[in-house]
Design an enzyme around this catalytic site. Structure first.
Site, PDB file in Angstrom:
ATOM      1  N   ARG A  85      42.983  -6.011  72.913  1.00 39.29           N
ATOM      2  CA  ARG A  85      42.084  -5.713  71.801  1.00 39.29           C
ATOM      3  C   ARG A  85      41.065  -6.821  71.585  1.00 39.29           C
ATOM      4  O   ARG A  85      40.923  -7.386  70.499  1.00 39.29           O
ATOM      5  CB  ARG A  85      42.859  -5.478  70.524  1.00 39.29           C
ATOM      6  CG  ARG A  85      42.091  -4.481  69.657  1.00 39.29           C
ATOM      7  CD  ARG A  85      42.903  -3.907  68.562  1.00 39.29           C
ATOM      8  NE  ARG A  85      42.122  -2.845  67.947  1.00 39.29           N
ATOM      9  CZ  ARG A  85      42.605  -1.695  67.544  1.00 39.29           C
ATOM     10  NH1 ARG A  85      43.875  -1.446  67.662  1.00 39.29           N
ATOM     11  NH2 ARG A  85      41.831  -0.799  67.003  1.00 39.29           N
TER      12      ARG A  85
ATOM     13  N   GLU B 276      37.686  -3.672  68.650  1.00 39.56           N
ATOM     14  CA  GLU B 276      38.423  -4.922  68.781  1.00 39.56           C
ATOM     15  C   GLU B 276      38.154  -5.901  67.663  1.00 39.56           C
ATOM     16  O   GLU B 276      38.958  -6.805  67.437  1.00 39.56           O
ATOM     17  CB  GLU B 276      38.042  -5.654  70.058  1.00 39.56           C
ATOM     18  CG  GLU B 276      37.301  -4.838  71.012  1.00 39.56           C
ATOM     19  CD  GLU B 276      36.879  -5.627  72.208  1.00 39.56           C
ATOM     20  OE1 GLU B 276      35.993  -6.475  72.095  1.00 39.56           O
ATOM     21  OE2 GLU B 276      37.468  -5.377  73.231  1.00 39.56           O
TER      22      GLU B 276
ATOM     23  N   GLN C  47      42.557   3.127  81.967  1.00 37.02           N
ATOM     24  CA  GLN C  47      41.430   2.933  81.055  1.00 37.02           C
ATOM     25  C   GLN C  47      40.104   3.032  81.822  1.00 37.02           C
ATOM     26  O   GLN C  47      39.058   3.207  81.215  1.00 37.02           O
ATOM     27  CB  GLN C  47      41.540   1.574  80.350  1.00 37.02           C
ATOM     28  CG  GLN C  47      42.708   1.507  79.379  1.00 37.02           C
ATOM     29  CD  GLN C  47      42.798   0.206  78.610  1.00 37.02           C
ATOM     30  OE1 GLN C  47      43.854  -0.413  78.581  1.00 37.02           O
ATOM     31  NE2 GLN C  47      41.725  -0.227  77.969  1.00 37.02           N
TER      32      GLN C  47
END
Ligand code: PCD
Ligand SMILES: [Cu+]
Length: 806
Positions: free
Chosen positions: A384, A760, A237
């Site tokens: 998240r 999120e 990521q």
């Protein structure tokens, strides 16, 4: 003008810019099975690595015998901590300032910890090799319960820290203590509680769970001995951070490391940190001179890489009799497992948990967090959620409901009464944040009107009466949740990762024909950046989004950025994109002025080009300007049309939302039905409403999973009992409720396009909505707080404990 001249609407629509429900360009390859993931990387002579893992949660490793394993056909090497010590890599630094064993060094500290790495010509041979490595363990007493971690006689987990009375975040109180972090005004808060008319206190736990993306963590490392270069394909990521970390710990020059994150099958925070698999594959490639692939299986993913949550939050609110909150006091016991490998900005050992005052105007608050070691997997990622924000939102939203219950007030009314008012923004919270913008009352009222909240409450009252009369066995719950998120890490004044400020970047290069390529420091894992980033550029410079190619994930070509997590891409990279586009536009304006023979200031931007003010027929399209940039720029100007922007955000962005879950529960079986779920999100300016809706659907589904069943559970002896999708709840289309989405728009005042993150939010707001619905359903039977996850069994158990079932 004739009939064929496009209208302004048509010209604008042709750009597919911001606000357009542009179809996701990446889906052309994804839906045809043509994505290119790490496991699709197949290099000549590539070897495969696999781990020997510990069956014990806590044990001394007496001996590792690899002689039989090396006889297995295809097995080439068995790497252990002893091998890694020769290159000084037996331990690695974590993002949280702790150190972590790469392979068991004398001891194992959690079940399935990496003990040895077997390298073979194929994955099957590696697996056969694993089964032939004989490890002699001496079991030690496991520490599972975090509440017992600081007992006097608690087993010593981290022998490597013996005698260390302080760690990366200050003093340690006990051999299993990691840090204590506190914020707020303790005296003032204690005083508010002393004179409070009403108080509540509850221990609210947010259980351990796991992001479990469809694609597990994996990499292919390839070391070129001649050039001394290391290429790493991986599910990252944050590719640039991985390159810097590898350079620092492996002592390889940074320009000789190429990190490439190809397509990623979901990240959800799982792919932010560095794992032993990456180090072992890199070392194996250096040792063997061949590329080495490491691919986690599902059980390994669930049990050994990056858990989330595991926060135990003792929460108190002080209030007046008429429901005005006067103080908040929270103590968190944070179970970090065997190593502190939390992925948070360096100065924030508990992430942004100090957003725990939520959407309410608390005059004073105090928060203290104790991090402790246990014999569980390390991690602590934002599944998240932007760094412990979902824990904070759950904590305050559950507590507000508990307060409403005690005051006998409607939970929505209690929230309306305590919201930060629109005129109070920018708002300084008691725990130190500056909320940039918000209009909570409007959002909440819209939710209440659209769902028919008052009528639902009336229906609930009738159902409760009927239940008490014995006419029904079904109870009804309304789960209200109003969350404020904090996303966009972050301003360099308080956010860094290992010393690197958390800016992000964008580079745009326009080609002569009016097309271009744009690269960013972020990395999509499914969010759709290839689609949305081009939309920002399209609106900013007037070139159709289809003509802009977006590329992320290659550290050789992309400008340095801190990656994609914590919904930071839109607030940070999104801003960098707009700023880079504005630099392009400024140069384009000079070129247009030169070509149209007017002064720059006499030009105005009009959708897809520049027009001379007052002379509408004198117009130069952006496409033509691109061409001119390569052959007739004004004297003294450099040719070409490109720009780079590194954006250091002045503040975070604060998206918010109002959610309602309507649930019916059968007390005899514990079976629940989500009758309705309404989610109103405010993420400021909306780039792509269709992508936003998809993000909300995804986030709500994960929230549903977590609240209603998903859990990483350990038994008393330290065994992980939820290590596969047989036991770890992964909702399918069958279980997933229908989602109703809605929105308001409160732009961020400091963001160049006014956008806030959204990825999120639905998880942050969703979990409390589900949990509040269950708790609201049971409250009239006398309960105040029922622990998540609310699976059928726990619901039935709650009904039984409350005397509703014989
Ligand atoms: N206003 C606005 C906002 C936003 N948007 C969009 O939406 C998306 C998202 O965004 P954001 O919010 O900014 O975010 P990002 O950064 O990009 O991303 C991240 C996130 O994202 C989400 N989502 C998703 N999806 C998918 N598909 N996949 C994935 O994996 C995922 N993940 C998840 C997570 S988890 Mo963490 O990591 O835990 O911290 S964080 C996270 C993108 O596309 C964008 O562009 C729009 O349009 N508008
Ligand atoms: Cu988080």
């Amino acid at each position: 003008m004739n009939d064929l001249t496009p209208t302004r609407e048509q010209r604008s629509a042709a750009l597919e810019g911001m606000g357009c429900k542009r179809k996701r360009v990446e889906d052309i390859r994804f839906t045809q099975g043509k994505g290119n993931y790490v496991d699709d990387v197949k290099l000549p002579g590539m070897l495969h690595g696999d781990f020997v893992r510990s069956p014990h949660p806590h044990a001394r490793v007496k001996k590792i015998d690899d002689s039989e394993a090396l006889k297995v056909p295809g097995v080439l090497a068995v790497i252990t901590a002893e091998t890694l010590k020769t290159v000084n890599l037996a331990w690695m630094p974590t993002l949280a300032g702790d150190v972590q064993m790469v392979l068991a060094d004398g001891k194992v500290l959690f079940q399935n910890q990496e003990v040895a790495f077997v390298v073979a010509t194929d994955r099957y041979a590696a697996d056969d090799g694993i089964n032939k490595v004989i490890v002699e363990y001496e079991p030690l007493p496991p520490l599972v319960d975090p509440f017992k971690s600081m007992d006097k006689d608690a087993p010593v987990l981290r022998e490597d820290l013996a005698g260390k009375t302080s760690g990366a975040h200050g003093p340690r109180k006990h051999h299993n203590h990691i840090f204590e972090w506190s914020v707020g005004d303790k005296e003032l808060t204690d005083a508010a509680f002393k004179k409070a008319e009403v108080t509540i206190k509850e221990m609210i736990s947010y259980h351990r769970t796991h992001p479990s993306p469809l694609e597990t963590c994996q990499c292919v490392c390839s070391f070129d001995k001649i050039k001394g270069e290391l290429t790493i394909y991986g599910t990252f990521q944050a590719p640039h951070v991985i390159r810097t970390v590898v350079s620092l710990i492996a002592k390889l020059p940074e320009q000789k490391i190429h990190v490439i994150a190809p397509d990623i099958g979901g990240g959800f925070g799982n792919k932010v940190g560095a794992y032993p698999g990456y180090i072992c594959a890199a070392v194996a490639s250096i040792v063997t001179g061949k590329p080495v692939k490491w691919v986690e299986d599902r059980i390994e993913n669930l049990t050994a890489t990056s858990f989330a949550r595991d926060y135990h939050m003792t929460t108190e609110i002080a209030a007046s009799k008429d429901g005005k909150v006067t103080g908040l006091r929270v103590h968190v016991l944070a179970d970090h497992g065997a190593f502190d490998a939390c992925a948070d900005p360096s100065k924030w050992p508990a992430g942004f948990f100090n957003i725990v005052t939520g959407s309410y105007d608390f005059p004073t608050a105090h928060l203290a967090v104790d991090g402790v070691y246990t014999n569980k997997a390390p991690g602590g990622v934002a599944y998240r959620c932007s760094f412990r924000v979902t824990e904070a939102a759950y904590c305050i939203e559950r507590a507000m409901d508990i307060l409403a219950q005690k005051l006998n007030m409607d939970p929505a009314e209690l929230r309306l009464k305590n919201f930060i008012k629109p005129e109070q923004f920018p708002y300084h919270s008691a725990l130190g944040w500056e909320y940039d913008s918000g209009d909570y009352h409007t959002a909440m009222r819209k939710m209440m009107e659209t769902t028919g909240y008052a009528a639902l409450r009336k229906e609930q009252a009738e159902k409760r009466a009927a239940f008490k009369r014995g006419e029904t066995r079904e109870i009804m719950g309304l789960g209200v949740s109003f969350f404020t998120e904090i996303v966009g890490a972050g301003p360099s004044k308080n956010c860094d990762i290992l010393g690197i400020a958390m800016f992000d970047s964008c580079e745009i290069r326009m080609h002569p024909t009016g097309a271009g390529i744009a690269r960013m420091g972020t990395k999509s894992q499914g969010q759709g950046h290839e689609t949305t980033w081009a939309q920002i550029i399209a609106t900013e410079i007037g070139i159709p989004a289809d003509n802009i190619m977006v590329e992320e994930g290659n550290t050789d070509t992309a400008p340095y950025g801190l990656g994609t997590y914590g919904s930071r891409s839109t607030p940070v990279a999104g801003a960098a994109i707009a700023m880079a586009a504005r630099k392009i536009k400024a140069k384009a304006q000079m070129i247009a002025a030169y070509k149209l023979e007017v002064h720059e200031d006499d030009l105005e931007f009009d959708i897809d080009g520049f027009r001379v003010k007052g002379l509408p027929e004198k117009f130069m399209s952006m496409k033509d300007i691109c061409w001119a940039a390569y052959n007739s720029v004004p004297p003294g100007m450099e040719p070409g049309l490109e720009a780079v922007s590194y954006y250091d955000p002045p503040n975070m962005t604060y998206p918010f939302g109002a959610y309602l879950c309507v649930m019916d529960i059968d007390v005899d079986t514990g079976v629940y039905k989500v009758r309705r779920f309404y989610a109103l999100d405010d993420c400021g300016t909306r780039i792509n409403p269709m992508i936003i809706e998809g993000q909300v659907h995804g986030g709500l589904t994960e929230a549903f999973a977590i609240a209603m069943g998903q859990e990483i559970r350990y038994d008393d002896t330290g065994n992980v009992v939820t290590g596969s999708f047989m036991d770890f709840f992964m909702p399918t289309a069958v279980e997933t409720p229908h989602w109703e989405t809605d929105f308001t728009v409160t732009p961020s005042p400091h963001h160049p396009i006014g956008a806030k993150g959204v990825g999120e939010s639905p998880n942050v707001g969703g979990v409390p909505a589900f949990s509040n619905a269950v708790n609201d359903a049971f409250s009239f039977l006398g309960s105040t707080h029922i622990q998540m996850p609310h699976d059928f069994w726990r619901n039935w158990r709650a009904a039984k404990d409350l005397g509703a079932v014989a």
